[in-house]
Design a protein around this motif. Structure first.
Motif, PDB file in Angstrom:
ATOM      1  N   ILE A  12     -40.566 -33.010 -73.553  1.00  0.00           N
ATOM      2  CA  ILE A  12     -39.827 -31.790 -73.863  1.00  0.00           C
ATOM      3  C   ILE A  12     -38.593 -31.686 -72.977  1.00  0.00           C
ATOM      4  O   ILE A  12     -37.499 -31.336 -73.433  1.00  0.00           O
ATOM      5  CB  ILE A  12     -40.738 -30.557 -73.679  1.00  0.00           C
ATOM      6  N   ALA A  13     -38.754 -31.999 -71.696  1.00  0.00           N
ATOM      7  CA  ALA A  13     -37.617 -31.964 -70.784  1.00  0.00           C
ATOM      8  C   ALA A  13     -36.551 -32.963 -71.209  1.00  0.00           C
ATOM      9  O   ALA A  13     -35.348 -32.676 -71.118  1.00  0.00           O
ATOM     10  CB  ALA A  13     -38.084 -32.263 -69.364  1.00  0.00           C
ATOM     11  N   ALA A  14     -36.962 -34.133 -71.665  1.00  0.00           N
ATOM     12  CA  ALA A  14     -36.005 -35.146 -72.111  1.00  0.00           C
ATOM     13  C   ALA A  14     -35.222 -34.652 -73.321  1.00  0.00           C
ATOM     14  O   ALA A  14     -34.006 -34.883 -73.431  1.00  0.00           O
ATOM     15  CB  ALA A  14     -36.732 -36.443 -72.449  1.00  0.00           C
ATOM     16  N   ALA A  15     -35.898 -33.967 -74.234  1.00  0.00           N
ATOM     17  CA  ALA A  15     -35.209 -33.414 -75.397  1.00  0.00           C
ATOM     18  C   ALA A  15     -34.213 -32.339 -74.966  1.00  0.00           C
ATOM     19  O   ALA A  15     -33.088 -32.273 -75.474  1.00  0.00           O
ATOM     20  CB  ALA A  15     -36.227 -32.836 -76.374  1.00  0.00           C
ATOM     21  N   ALA A  16     -34.623 -31.503 -74.037  1.00  0.00           N
ATOM     22  CA  ALA A  16     -33.738 -30.448 -73.546  1.00  0.00           C
ATOM     23  C   ALA A  16     -32.530 -31.036 -72.825  1.00  0.00           C
ATOM     24  O   ALA A  16     -31.396 -30.558 -72.992  1.00  0.00           O
ATOM     25  CB  ALA A  16     -34.501 -29.518 -72.607  1.00  0.00           C
ATOM     26  N   LEU A  17     -32.767 -32.077 -72.033  1.00  0.00           N
ATOM     27  CA  LEU A  17     -31.671 -32.708 -71.315  1.00  0.00           C
ATOM     28  C   LEU A  17     -30.701 -33.369 -72.291  1.00  0.00           C
ATOM     29  O   LEU A  17     -29.479 -33.369 -72.067  1.00  0.00           O
ATOM     30  CB  LEU A  17     -32.227 -33.730 -70.328  1.00  0.00           C
ATOM     31  N   ALA A  18     -31.217 -33.924 -73.375  1.00  0.00           N
ATOM     32  CA  ALA A  18     -30.351 -34.513 -74.389  1.00  0.00           C
ATOM     33  C   ALA A  18     -29.476 -33.454 -75.046  1.00  0.00           C
ATOM     34  O   ALA A  18     -28.304 -33.712 -75.376  1.00  0.00           O
ATOM     35  CB  ALA A  18     -31.197 -35.226 -75.443  1.00  0.00           C
ATOM     36  N   VAL A  19     -30.019 -32.256 -75.232  1.00  0.00           N
ATOM     37  CA  VAL A  19     -29.228 -31.150 -75.782  1.00  0.00           C
ATOM     38  C   VAL A  19     -28.069 -30.820 -74.843  1.00  0.00           C
ATOM     39  O   VAL A  19     -26.921 -30.644 -75.271  1.00  0.00           O
ATOM     40  CB  VAL A  19     -30.113 -29.907 -76.001  1.00  0.00           C
ATOM     41  N   ILE A  20     -28.361 -30.755 -73.545  1.00  0.00           N
ATOM     42  CA  ILE A  20     -27.332 -30.433 -72.557  1.00  0.00           C
ATOM     43  C   ILE A  20     -26.298 -31.543 -72.482  1.00  0.00           C
ATOM     44  O   ILE A  20     -25.087 -31.290 -72.451  1.00  0.00           O
ATOM     45  CB  ILE A  20     -27.971 -30.195 -71.177  1.00  0.00           C
ATOM     46  N   ASP A  21     -26.758 -32.795 -72.451  1.00  0.00           N
ATOM     47  CA  ASP A  21     -25.825 -33.918 -72.375  1.00  0.00           C
ATOM     48  C   ASP A  21     -24.876 -33.926 -73.565  1.00  0.00           C
ATOM     49  O   ASP A  21     -23.707 -34.307 -73.446  1.00  0.00           O
ATOM     50  CB  ASP A  21     -26.594 -35.245 -72.329  1.00  0.00           C
ATOM     51  N   GLY A  22     -25.383 -33.504 -74.719  1.00  0.00           N
ATOM     52  CA  GLY A  22     -24.565 -33.549 -75.922  1.00  0.00           C
ATOM     53  C   GLY A  22     -23.655 -32.354 -76.107  1.00  0.00           C
ATOM     54  O   GLY A  22     -22.551 -32.495 -76.653  1.00  0.00           O
ATOM     55  N   GLY A  23     -24.082 -31.188 -75.652  1.00  0.00           N
ATOM     56  CA  GLY A  23     -23.292 -29.994 -75.921  1.00  0.00           C
ATOM     57  C   GLY A  23     -23.024 -29.103 -74.737  1.00  0.00           C
ATOM     58  O   GLY A  23     -22.476 -28.007 -74.888  1.00  0.00           O
ATOM     59  N   GLY A  24     -23.408 -29.539 -73.542  1.00  0.00           N
ATOM     60  CA  GLY A  24     -23.210 -28.719 -72.360  1.00  0.00           C
ATOM     61  C   GLY A  24     -24.344 -27.737 -72.166  1.00  0.00           C
ATOM     62  O   GLY A  24     -25.192 -27.550 -73.050  1.00  0.00           O
ATOM     63  N   LEU A  25     -24.348 -27.094 -71.008  1.00  0.00           N
ATOM     64  CA  LEU A  25     -25.426 -26.171 -70.674  1.00  0.00           C
ATOM     65  C   LEU A  25     -25.478 -24.992 -71.643  1.00  0.00           C
ATOM     66  O   LEU A  25     -26.555 -24.458 -71.930  1.00  0.00           O
ATOM     67  CB  LEU A  25     -25.253 -25.669 -69.237  1.00  0.00           C
ATOM     68  N   ALA A  26     -24.322 -24.602 -72.169  1.00  0.00           N
ATOM     69  CA  ALA A  26     -24.295 -23.474 -73.104  1.00  0.00           C
ATOM     70  C   ALA A  26     -25.057 -23.772 -74.388  1.00  0.00           C
ATOM     71  O   ALA A  26     -25.477 -22.849 -75.097  1.00  0.00           O
ATOM     72  CB  ALA A  26     -22.849 -23.110 -73.437  1.00  0.00           C
ATOM     73  N   ALA A  27     -25.250 -25.044 -74.701  1.00  0.00           N
ATOM     74  CA  ALA A  27     -25.957 -25.413 -75.934  1.00  0.00           C
ATOM     75  C   ALA A  27     -27.469 -25.325 -75.790  1.00  0.00           C
ATOM     76  O   ALA A  27     -28.192 -25.394 -76.791  1.00  0.00           O
ATOM     77  CB  ALA A  27     -25.567 -26.834 -76.353  1.00  0.00           C
ATOM     78  N   LEU A  28     -27.952 -25.194 -74.558  1.00  0.00           N
ATOM     79  CA  LEU A  28     -29.401 -25.182 -74.336  1.00  0.00           C
ATOM     80  C   LEU A  28     -30.014 -23.882 -74.833  1.00  0.00           C
ATOM     81  O   LEU A  28     -29.608 -22.791 -74.446  1.00  0.00           O
ATOM     82  CB  LEU A  28     -29.715 -25.348 -72.849  1.00  0.00           C
ATOM     83  N   SER A  29     -30.993 -24.013 -75.696  1.00  0.00           N
ATOM     84  CA  SER A  29     -31.784 -22.879 -76.162  1.00  0.00           C
ATOM     85  C   SER A  29     -33.133 -23.413 -76.607  1.00  0.00           C
ATOM     86  O   SER A  29     -33.300 -24.606 -76.887  1.00  0.00           O
ATOM     87  CB  SER A  29     -31.092 -22.165 -77.334  1.00  0.00           C
ATOM     88  N   MET A  30     -34.100 -22.533 -76.668  1.00  0.00           N
ATOM     89  CA  MET A  30     -35.416 -22.946 -77.141  1.00  0.00           C
ATOM     90  C   MET A  30     -35.310 -23.464 -78.570  1.00  0.00           C
ATOM     91  O   MET A  30     -35.972 -24.439 -78.951  1.00  0.00           O
ATOM     92  CB  MET A  30     -36.390 -21.777 -77.055  1.00  0.00           C
ATOM     93  N   ARG A  31     -34.477 -22.845 -79.359  1.00  0.00           N
ATOM     94  CA  ARG A  31     -34.311 -23.253 -80.757  1.00  0.00           C
ATOM     95  C   ARG A  31     -33.717 -24.651 -80.853  1.00  0.00           C
ATOM     96  O   ARG A  31     -34.171 -25.475 -81.654  1.00  0.00           O
ATOM     97  CB  ARG A  31     -33.419 -22.244 -81.478  1.00  0.00           C
ATOM     98  N   ALA A  32     -32.703 -24.938 -80.010  1.00  0.00           N
ATOM     99  CA  ALA A  32     -32.067 -26.248 -80.048  1.00  0.00           C
ATOM    100  C   ALA A  32     -33.031 -27.347 -79.631  1.00  0.00           C
ATOM    101  O   ALA A  32     -33.053 -28.429 -80.228  1.00  0.00           O
ATOM    102  CB  ALA A  32     -30.831 -26.255 -79.145  1.00  0.00           C
ATOM    103  N   VAL A  33     -33.834 -27.076 -78.623  1.00  0.00           N
ATOM    104  CA  VAL A  33     -34.795 -28.076 -78.151  1.00  0.00           C
ATOM    105  C   VAL A  33     -35.880 -28.288 -79.204  1.00  0.00           C
ATOM    106  O   VAL A  33     -36.277 -29.423 -79.495  1.00  0.00           O
ATOM    107  CB  VAL A  33     -35.425 -27.640 -76.817  1.00  0.00           C
TER     108      VAL A  33
END
Length: 210
Positions: A12-33
């Motif tokens: 789960i953390a890896a998926a969340a980190l991939a969201v951040i790497d791709g769209g920045g910290l602002a892209a992180l959300s439970m929905r995105a992960v």
């Protein structure tokens, strides 16, 4: 019988980190992960309580490979520098997530273990009390700041070019310094800045004998 879990927390953390790497910290959300994992947002809450817990998992994943054992041999300054390099390499791989390391530095087991090792080296060098507090915080700020400057506001780039082109009649030193900055690499900037910082950590000399 409870439904077996389909994901581990590191996944789960890896998926969340991939969201951040791709769209920045602002892209992180439970929905995105959840979307990246291919599950519903509500399903994600089976694994993490809330966003704060998710952020903590991200920080631990970033620091998972950091060696927190004390470096062997050498002067204490070099051992502290080696500890700084280890963390810089880990968080520098995911610069958009760097702010999370500051938010969770008091609760991250990885950062706490790293800090304990650094404090041990500083204690052996003769620092204690308030001096040790300032030293640890200054070191942390140097690492975080250097990573952010390197990846989010590098010395060489459009911003530096703008400063280098400032009218010298008004900003002679800024323009000159910006031109010089073009030849300073990220590693040199980090190492020299770290050296200056560590030089200021030296414990006061014992008073002279009467």
């Amino acid at each position: 019988m409870p439904r077996p879990r389909s994901f581990t927390q590191p996944q789960i953390a890896a998926a969340a980190l991939a969201v951040i790497d791709g769209g920045g910290l602002a892209a992180l959300s439970m929905r995105a992960v959840a979307g990246r994992l291919g599950v519903s947002t509500m399903a994600l809450y089976r694994y993490v309580r809330d966003r704060r817990e998710l952020e903590g998992l991200i920080v631990e994943l970033m620091l998972a490979g950091v060696d927190t054992s004390p470096p062997a041999g050498g002067a204490w300054q070099e051992r502290v520098a080696e500890m700084a390099r280890r963390v810089r390499a880990a968080i520098g791989a995911h610069p958009e997530a760097v702010p999370l390391t500051m938010t969770h530095r008091h609760s991250s087991p990885g950062l706490l273990r790293w800090s304990e090792t650094v404090l041990g080296i500083l204690t052996g060098a003769g620092l204690d009390g308030r001096a040790r507090v300032v030293a640890l915080r200054a070191l942390t700020a140097q690492i975080i700041g250097a990573v952010q400057l390197e990846h989010l506001g590098p010395l060489s780039g459009p911003g530096t070019d703008v400063i280098a082109a400032l009218p010298e009649a008004e900003f002679p030193l800024m323009a000159e310094t910006a031109r010089a900055a073009r030849s300073v690499g990220a590693d040199e900037e980090f190492e020299r800045g770290l050296g200056l910082l560590l030089a200021g950590f030296s414990p006061p000399a014992p008073p002279a004998a009467p």
